[in-house]
Design a protein around this motif. Structure first.
Motif, PDB file in Angstrom:
ATOM      1  N   GLU A 328      23.797  59.952  37.352  1.00  0.00           N
ATOM      2  CA  GLU A 328      22.840  59.066  38.041  1.00  0.00           C
ATOM      3  C   GLU A 328      21.480  59.747  38.156  1.00  0.00           C
ATOM      4  O   GLU A 328      20.888  59.848  39.229  1.00  0.00           O
ATOM      5  CB  GLU A 328      23.369  58.673  39.415  1.00  0.00           C
ATOM      6  CG  GLU A 328      24.736  58.029  39.421  1.00  0.00           C
ATOM      7  CD  GLU A 328      24.742  56.657  38.734  1.00  0.00           C
ATOM      8  OE1 GLU A 328      23.661  56.101  38.493  1.00  0.00           O
ATOM      9  OE2 GLU A 328      25.846  56.162  38.450  1.00  0.00           O
ATOM     10  N   HIS A 331      18.387  58.622  40.266  1.00  0.00           N
ATOM     11  CA  HIS A 331      18.552  58.546  41.713  1.00  0.00           C
ATOM     12  C   HIS A 331      18.331  59.890  42.396  1.00  0.00           C
ATOM     13  O   HIS A 331      18.328  59.947  43.627  1.00  0.00           O
ATOM     14  CB  HIS A 331      19.943  58.006  42.056  1.00  0.00           C
ATOM     15  CG  HIS A 331      20.148  56.571  41.665  1.00  0.00           C
ATOM     16  ND1 HIS A 331      19.584  55.528  42.365  1.00  0.00           N
ATOM     17  CD2 HIS A 331      20.825  56.008  40.630  1.00  0.00           C
ATOM     18  CE1 HIS A 331      19.919  54.385  41.795  1.00  0.00           C
ATOM     19  NE2 HIS A 331      20.675  54.647  40.736  1.00  0.00           N
ATOM     20  N   ASN A 371      22.274  55.031  33.916  1.00  0.00           N
ATOM     21  CA  ASN A 371      22.389  53.662  33.450  1.00  0.00           C
ATOM     22  C   ASN A 371      21.057  53.231  32.845  1.00  0.00           C
ATOM     23  O   ASN A 371      20.000  53.761  33.220  1.00  0.00           O
ATOM     24  CB  ASN A 371      22.768  52.739  34.604  1.00  0.00           C
ATOM     25  CG  ASN A 371      24.120  53.077  35.195  1.00  0.00           C
ATOM     26  OD1 ASN A 371      25.019  53.524  34.487  1.00  0.00           O
ATOM     27  ND2 ASN A 371      24.262  52.876  36.496  1.00  0.00           N
ATOM     28  N   CYS A 373      19.469  50.486  33.384  1.00  0.00           N
ATOM     29  CA  CYS A 373      18.717  49.627  34.290  1.00  0.00           C
ATOM     30  C   CYS A 373      19.394  49.648  35.658  1.00  0.00           C
ATOM     31  O   CYS A 373      20.481  50.219  35.795  1.00  0.00           O
ATOM     32  CB  CYS A 373      18.647  48.200  33.748  1.00  0.00           C
ATOM     33  SG  CYS A 373      20.256  47.370  33.687  1.00  0.00           S
ATOM     34  N   PRO A 374      18.801  49.035  36.681  1.00  0.00           N
ATOM     35  CA  PRO A 374      19.434  49.059  38.010  1.00  0.00           C
ATOM     36  C   PRO A 374      20.834  48.479  38.046  1.00  0.00           C
ATOM     37  O   PRO A 374      21.717  49.028  38.714  1.00  0.00           O
ATOM     38  CB  PRO A 374      18.458  48.235  38.862  1.00  0.00           C
ATOM     39  CG  PRO A 374      17.138  48.407  38.200  1.00  0.00           C
ATOM     40  CD  PRO A 374      17.429  48.474  36.734  1.00  0.00           C
ATOM     41  N   CYS A 375      21.083  47.381  37.351  1.00  0.00           N
ATOM     42  CA  CYS A 375      22.435  46.806  37.369  1.00  0.00           C
ATOM     43  C   CYS A 375      23.361  47.519  36.412  1.00  0.00           C
ATOM     44  O   CYS A 375      24.586  47.424  36.527  1.00  0.00           O
ATOM     45  CB  CYS A 375      22.392  45.306  37.055  1.00  0.00           C
ATOM     46  SG  CYS A 375      22.206  44.912  35.292  1.00  0.00           S
ATOM     47  N   CYS A 387      18.632  42.179  35.321  1.00  0.00           N
ATOM     48  CA  CYS A 387      17.347  42.812  35.636  1.00  0.00           C
ATOM     49  C   CYS A 387      16.230  42.224  34.772  1.00  0.00           C
ATOM     50  O   CYS A 387      16.442  41.875  33.607  1.00  0.00           O
ATOM     51  CB  CYS A 387      17.420  44.318  35.410  1.00  0.00           C
ATOM     52  SG  CYS A 387      18.762  45.132  36.314  1.00  0.00           S
ATOM     53  N   GLN A 391      11.732  45.467  36.136  1.00  0.00           N
ATOM     54  CA  GLN A 391      12.695  46.274  36.870  1.00  0.00           C
ATOM     55  C   GLN A 391      13.272  47.384  35.986  1.00  0.00           C
ATOM     56  O   GLN A 391      13.461  48.521  36.436  1.00  0.00           O
ATOM     57  CB  GLN A 391      13.824  45.397  37.410  1.00  0.00           C
ATOM     58  CG  GLN A 391      13.418  44.484  38.551  1.00  0.00           C
ATOM     59  CD  GLN A 391      14.555  43.561  38.963  1.00  0.00           C
ATOM     60  OE1 GLN A 391      15.301  43.050  38.132  1.00  0.00           O
ATOM     61  NE2 GLN A 391      14.671  43.324  40.270  1.00  0.00           N
ATOM     62  N   TYR A 395      12.724  51.360  36.679  1.00  0.00           N
ATOM     63  CA  TYR A 395      13.902  52.217  36.830  1.00  0.00           C
ATOM     64  C   TYR A 395      13.825  53.402  35.870  1.00  0.00           C
ATOM     65  O   TYR A 395      14.029  54.557  36.272  1.00  0.00           O
ATOM     66  CB  TYR A 395      15.159  51.392  36.558  1.00  0.00           C
ATOM     67  CG  TYR A 395      16.452  52.158  36.698  1.00  0.00           C
ATOM     68  CD1 TYR A 395      16.989  52.410  37.956  1.00  0.00           C
ATOM     69  CD2 TYR A 395      17.140  52.610  35.583  1.00  0.00           C
ATOM     70  CE1 TYR A 395      18.190  53.106  38.091  1.00  0.00           C
ATOM     71  CE2 TYR A 395      18.335  53.305  35.708  1.00  0.00           C
ATOM     72  CZ  TYR A 395      18.845  53.547  36.967  1.00  0.00           C
ATOM     73  OH  TYR A 395      20.027  54.231  37.089  1.00  0.00           O
ATOM     74  N   ARG A 398      11.295  56.283  36.639  1.00  0.00           N
ATOM     75  CA  ARG A 398      11.542  57.328  37.629  1.00  0.00           C
ATOM     76  C   ARG A 398      11.652  58.704  36.986  1.00  0.00           C
ATOM     77  O   ARG A 398      11.532  59.717  37.677  1.00  0.00           O
ATOM     78  CB  ARG A 398      12.839  57.022  38.400  1.00  0.00           C
ATOM     79  CG  ARG A 398      12.777  55.756  39.246  1.00  0.00           C
ATOM     80  CD  ARG A 398      14.103  55.513  39.947  1.00  0.00           C
ATOM     81  NE  ARG A 398      14.098  54.268  40.703  1.00  0.00           N
ATOM     82  CZ  ARG A 398      15.139  53.787  41.373  1.00  0.00           C
ATOM     83  NH1 ARG A 398      16.282  54.467  41.369  1.00  0.00           N
ATOM     84  NH2 ARG A 398      15.054  52.647  42.029  1.00  0.00           N
TER      85      ARG A 398
END
Length: 525
Positions: A328, A331, A371, A373-375, A387, A391, A395, A398
């Motif tokens: 991840e 994040h 991932n 994308c967010p989903c 998404c 978005q 993502y 970041r």
């Protein structure tokens, strides 16, 4: 009255400067003073030492003024490693031990109130410092024997040529250094009741130890392109970013990557074990096993790169000579990710604080996963993505460009359909892949003296030996994909590793073409 001097070592990062423990007994108002820039846990040694001496049936000079100096005075000292030399210094200054013999040894160990010795953190770095190639002049040299508690003694015995004595109790040490014919009834009775815990340890030998066990790559079904990318990364020491939907197998692949790497050489294994010893995590069962660290995505920058007072190694140093798996990746806190940029390039981290500085090695292989994308399902053929393009871009944004530039291989991990998963045959086992990796690394080491990911400047140009078609293809790919100079060099290094796996002397156009495919996973269309 009496003066005694013993020797030990402090810890400052991987450095272990010599500390002289001086004990002076004088007439005057009874007191116990400890000086020498000692931290709280060192100052608390006064109570531990007093109780250990008394409970061991020995004489504590309670009617004297006791002064303990830890020299040099400007060097910070922490932990309970100085308990044992302080106790022995008090007994020597009071005439209960032979000072001439004590001077030829080095001591470290924490005392319990009963006199039992407890292991201390960093025994292996202390022994390595005494037996390093660039030994500083001083009272402790490579021939100085060490007296250490159980657990710590086994660590120090891993260092080639290190003489180590293991002592389980304060009385074990006292009996060895007691002057000939000197004894008292209380000490004799206590020594008689105590089991002998004094032993000279033989040089640690891992010949009979089973080879390290890692999860097998044969458990992974399908995904031949991803397996190929990981093989190339293991052959050249390259960092990898895997991008794919949830459940595609990214974590499973990362957990098996260490099994593709060559076995650790003794020098590298000692460095890796020294970092584990600094963190208090060394275990004999993990000797010569490559460390695999997988911090949670909420980890702070200090947890990743190290810090604190005193400075302690972070996950990147605990993963030295091993694998750092960051799942991840987007994040993770931005500050933590940006702090990785310099260690990824230099292989070390220098921690500077107002009071102290420390440098830790951090030569690890980064295996990151995220991932798309967010989903998690952007570009997936098995499930629609919810998404929007904005978005997805935010993502992926970041991760900064400078950080992505430092990751050699970007690979997409597709999800398998249920039918593909059920019909897929077991993949190639890790041992077979490891043999090819070892052959490629041996070839690179014989040719240039280092792994391909360390090639820079003229050395990279010379070892790549690009022919005309390969140079033209690299130029066109760099123009089309807007690569930076660093990204171009990393593609060349990956291509060199591909050529080594193929047994080719020069990098050809097909090697550049394959290497270029490993930098496209984050392209948003």
């Amino acid at each position: 009255m009496g003066l005694a001097q013993l020797h030990s070592r402090a810890l400052l990062g991987l450095q272990a400067p010599v500390v002289t423990v001086e004990v002076h007994l004088a007439n005057g108002l009874p007191s116990f003073s400890l000086v020498g820039l000692a931290e709280v846990e060192v100052r608390e040694a006064r109570e531990r030492v007093r109780s250990a001496i008394l409970n061991s049936g020995l004489e504590f000079p309670a009617n004297k003024r006791i002064i303990v100096n830890l020299a040099p005075a400007d060097l910070p000292k922490d932990s309970g490693r100085f308990d044992l030399p302080i106790a022995l210094g008090i007994l020597t200054a009071s005439g209960q031990l032979d000072s001439a013999r004590l001077h030829d040894f080095a001591f470290a160990g924490e005392l319990s109130l009963s006199g039992a010795l407890r292991p201390v953190r960093g025994a292996l770095p202390m022994a390595l410092a005494a037996h390093g190639a660039a030994q500083e002049p001083g009272p402790i040299d490579a021939a100085t024997p060490w007296v250490l508690p159980p657990g710590s003694a086994e660590e120090a015995a891993l260092v080639p040529g290190c003489t180590v004595y293991r002592a389980e109790h304060l009385l074990d040490v006292v009996d060895f250094f007691r002057p000939s014919g000197a004894s008292d009834a209380g000490a004799a009775e206590a020594a008689e009741n105590a089991a002998s815990g004094w032993q000279r340890l033989p040089q640690a030998d891992a010949a009979g130890q089973e080879p390290p066990r890692y999860p097998d790559m044969a458990d992974v079904k399908g995904l031949p392109v991803v397996r190929r990318a990981l093989e190339i990364a293991a052959a050249g020491g390259h960092h990898v970013l895997m991008v794919g939907p949830p459940g595609a197998g990214k974590s499973m692949l990362a957990q098996r990557f260490a099994g593709l790497l060559p076995p650790l050489e003794t020098a590298d294994a000692l460095q890796s074990a020294a970092m584990a010893s600094l963190g208090g995590r060394f275990q004999w069962s993990q000797w010569r096993q490559r460390p695999v660290r997988s911090p949670h995505h909420t980890a702070s920058a200090v947890a990743l790169v190290g810090g604190g007072t005193p400075p302690k190694p972070g996950d990147i140093s605990l993963a030295h000579q091993g694998v750092l798996f960051l799942d991840e990746l987007p994040h993770f806190p931005r500050a933590a990710l940006e702090a990785l940029r310099e260690p990824l390039e230099t292989g070390s981290v220098h921690i500077s604080r107002a009071a102290r500085q420390a440098e830790f090695p951090a030569r690890f292989q980064l295996i990151a996963a995220m991932n798309p994308c967010p989903c998690g399902y952007w570009g997936s053929s098995t499930r629609p993505c919810r998404c929007t393009p904005d978005q997805v871009a935010r993502y992926q944004g970041r991760l900064s460009g400078p950080l992505l530039d430092r990751i050699d291989i970007h690979i997409e991990v597709p999800s398998l359909t249920p039918q593909e998963l059920l019909e897929a045959q077991p993949g190639e086992d890790s041992a077979s892949i490891q043999r090819r990796v070892i052959a490629a690394r041996t070839s690179a080491q014989a040719r240039q003296g280092c792994s391909n990911h360390l090639l820079e400047g003229q050395a990279l140009q010379q070892q790549a030996q690009l022919d005309g078609p390969a140079s033209e293809f690299l130029y066109q790919a760099a123009q089309k994909m807007a690569w930076s100079a660093r990204a171009m060099h990393r593609v060349m290094r990956v291509a060199r590793s591909i050529a080594d796996l193929d047994g080719a002397e020069a990098v050809a156009r097909r090697h550049i073409a394959e290497a270029a495919q490993y930098r496209r996973a984050l392209t948003v269309t």
